[in-house]
Enzyme design. Structure first.
Site, PDB file in Angstrom:
ATOM      1  N   ARG A 236       0.846  -1.181   0.000  1.00 45.28           N
ATOM      2  CA  ARG A 236       0.000   0.000   0.000  1.00 45.28           C
ATOM      3  C   ARG A 236       0.886   1.236   0.000  1.00 45.28           C
ATOM      4  NH1 ARG A 236      -3.614  -2.479  -1.772  1.00 45.28           N
ATOM      5  NH2 ARG A 236      -5.730  -2.728  -0.977  1.00 45.28           N
ATOM      6  N   ASP A 260       4.477   0.330  -7.373  1.00 45.92           N
ATOM      7  CA  ASP A 260       3.172   0.099  -8.001  1.00 45.92           C
ATOM      8  C   ASP A 260       2.059   0.811  -7.246  1.00 45.92           C
ATOM      9  OD1 ASP A 260       1.460  -1.335  -9.958  1.00 45.92           O
ATOM     10  OD2 ASP A 260       0.678  -2.317  -8.153  1.00 45.92           O
ATOM     11  N   GLU A 265      -2.825   8.631  -5.448  1.00 45.97           N
ATOM     12  CA  GLU A 265      -3.112   7.969  -6.726  1.00 45.97           C
ATOM     13  C   GLU A 265      -4.339   8.617  -7.367  1.00 45.97           C
ATOM     14  OE1 GLU A 265      -3.494   3.744  -6.239  1.00 45.97           O
ATOM     15  OE2 GLU A 265      -1.533   3.525  -5.280  1.00 45.97           O
ATOM     16  N   HIS A 284      -0.782   0.951 -10.070  1.00 42.97           N
ATOM     17  CA  HIS A 284      -1.499   0.073  -9.136  1.00 42.97           C
ATOM     18  C   HIS A 284      -2.116  -1.104  -9.901  1.00 42.97           C
ATOM     19  CE1 HIS A 284      -3.636   0.104  -4.982  1.00 42.97           C
ATOM     20  NE2 HIS A 284      -3.467  -1.136  -5.412  1.00 42.97           N
TER      21      HIS A 284
END
Length: 326
Positions: A236, A260, A265, A284
């Site tokens: 996360r 990632d 985001e 992600h």
């Protein structure tokens, strides 16, 4: 609910999102309702027995929570459930399951690919190819390199298996230490993290977001890592303090990062991380493979049939810990 009634399943989606693939199989077993905001949740939750959550807007669910008069179970179509949890749900008798297992292999392949990419310097190969430049370099072997997987759950174990398969030495971090795990050289306790960080060539974050892991990778953690080590985060975003990561990259405290997930985001177009040659970024998507949405519905249906038969479901989340612990 009487014997003749079908159970009611409410599917919480994002506004405008298509129904999950395979939803017709759910409709064959239950009355299916759809919600996408607070008002539609208020309309659909009364009489709902089960929720299938594909969009995690806790504020809407928390606001509508008082009308959930018959809810027994929420299934999250993700491995992480941090965005779903709020006090009313945690303190209630409603059980929660997650999508543990669906994304393990895809994420592990992403991590293995990222480690090999760093070792073989593929980013530079691509840059040189774009410039039509021929430049020979020596690159690293991953053989015998030490991988520290922070979060030795199901995803962490799959990462360890692939790392071992290419000759690496995987170590894990978990709540409890373990020396006889078949996938890891050893699993060390959370308290041993800062003893293990200086030994690792690659540090992979595969932990869930909890109050204990939020901000765990900060200036202190980066200073503890080898200057030659790379960080890979598929857990996360908020587990890593982005500003501290940037400082560590600028100061040469770590050699690179494969990311990632991020604190923010989508990552803004003007974010400095885009321009680091020793940083790779993806949207992600580490675990998302072709067909993953249908696989999530199939997993829900498997658990739904167990629930309908009064049998134990799998992937039960410990709401206090914030993840499925078995």
């Amino acid at each position: 609910m009487t014997v003749s009634e079908k159970p009611v399943v409410t599917v919480l989606t994002a506004p405008g999102e298509d129904a999950p693939p395979g939803i017709e199989d759910v409709k064959a077993r239950a009355e299916v309702r759809f919600a996408w905001d607070e008002q539609t949740l208020r309309d659909t939750l009364p009489g709902t027995d089960v929720m299938m959550v594909t969009d995690f807007r806790t504020e809407a669910l928390e606001a509508a929570w008082p009308v959930a008069d018959r809810l027994q179970w929420i299934h999250a179509t993700s491995a992480g459930v941090d965005a779903l949890m709020f006090p009313g749900l945690i303190e209630s008798d409603v059980t929660v399951t997650n999508a543990r297992g669906i994304f393990d292999r895809g994420i592990a392949e992403y991590v293995a690919g990222t480690m090999l990419m760093f070792a073989k310097d593929f980013p530079q190969n691509i840059r040189l190819q774009q410039k039509h430049q021929w430049k020979h370099r020596d690159t690293e072997l991953v053989h015998k390199k030490r991988v520290l997987v922070v979060g030795a759950g199901s995803i962490g174990h799959q990462i360890a298996r692939l790392a071992r398969g290419i000759g690496m030495e995987p170590h894990g971090i978990a709540r409890k230490a373990k020396t006889d795990d078949p996938d890891f050289e050893a699993i060390h306790s959370n308290e041993d993290l800062f003893d293990q960080l200086p030994l690792a060539d690659f540090v992979v974050i595969a932990a869930p977001l909890t109050p204990q892991t939020e901000g765990l990778f900060d200036q202190k953690a980066f200073k503890a890592m080898k200057n030659s080590a790379r960080l890979i985060n598929i857990g996360r975003g908020p587990i890593v303090k982005t500003d501290d990561l940037i400082s560590a990259l600028d100061n040469g405290e770590i050699a690179g990062a494969g990311l990632d997930v991020f604190e923010e985001e989508p990552v803004p177009e003007d974010h400095p991380l885009w321009d680091y040659e020793n940083v790779t970024m993806s949207a992600h998507m580490a675990g998302d493979f072709i067909g993953w949405k249908r696989a999530l519905t199939d997993q829900f249906l498997e658990n739904f049939d167990l629930w309908a038969q009064g049998k134990d479901r799998f992937n039960l989340v410990d709401k206090k810990l914030g993840y499925a612990s078995k």
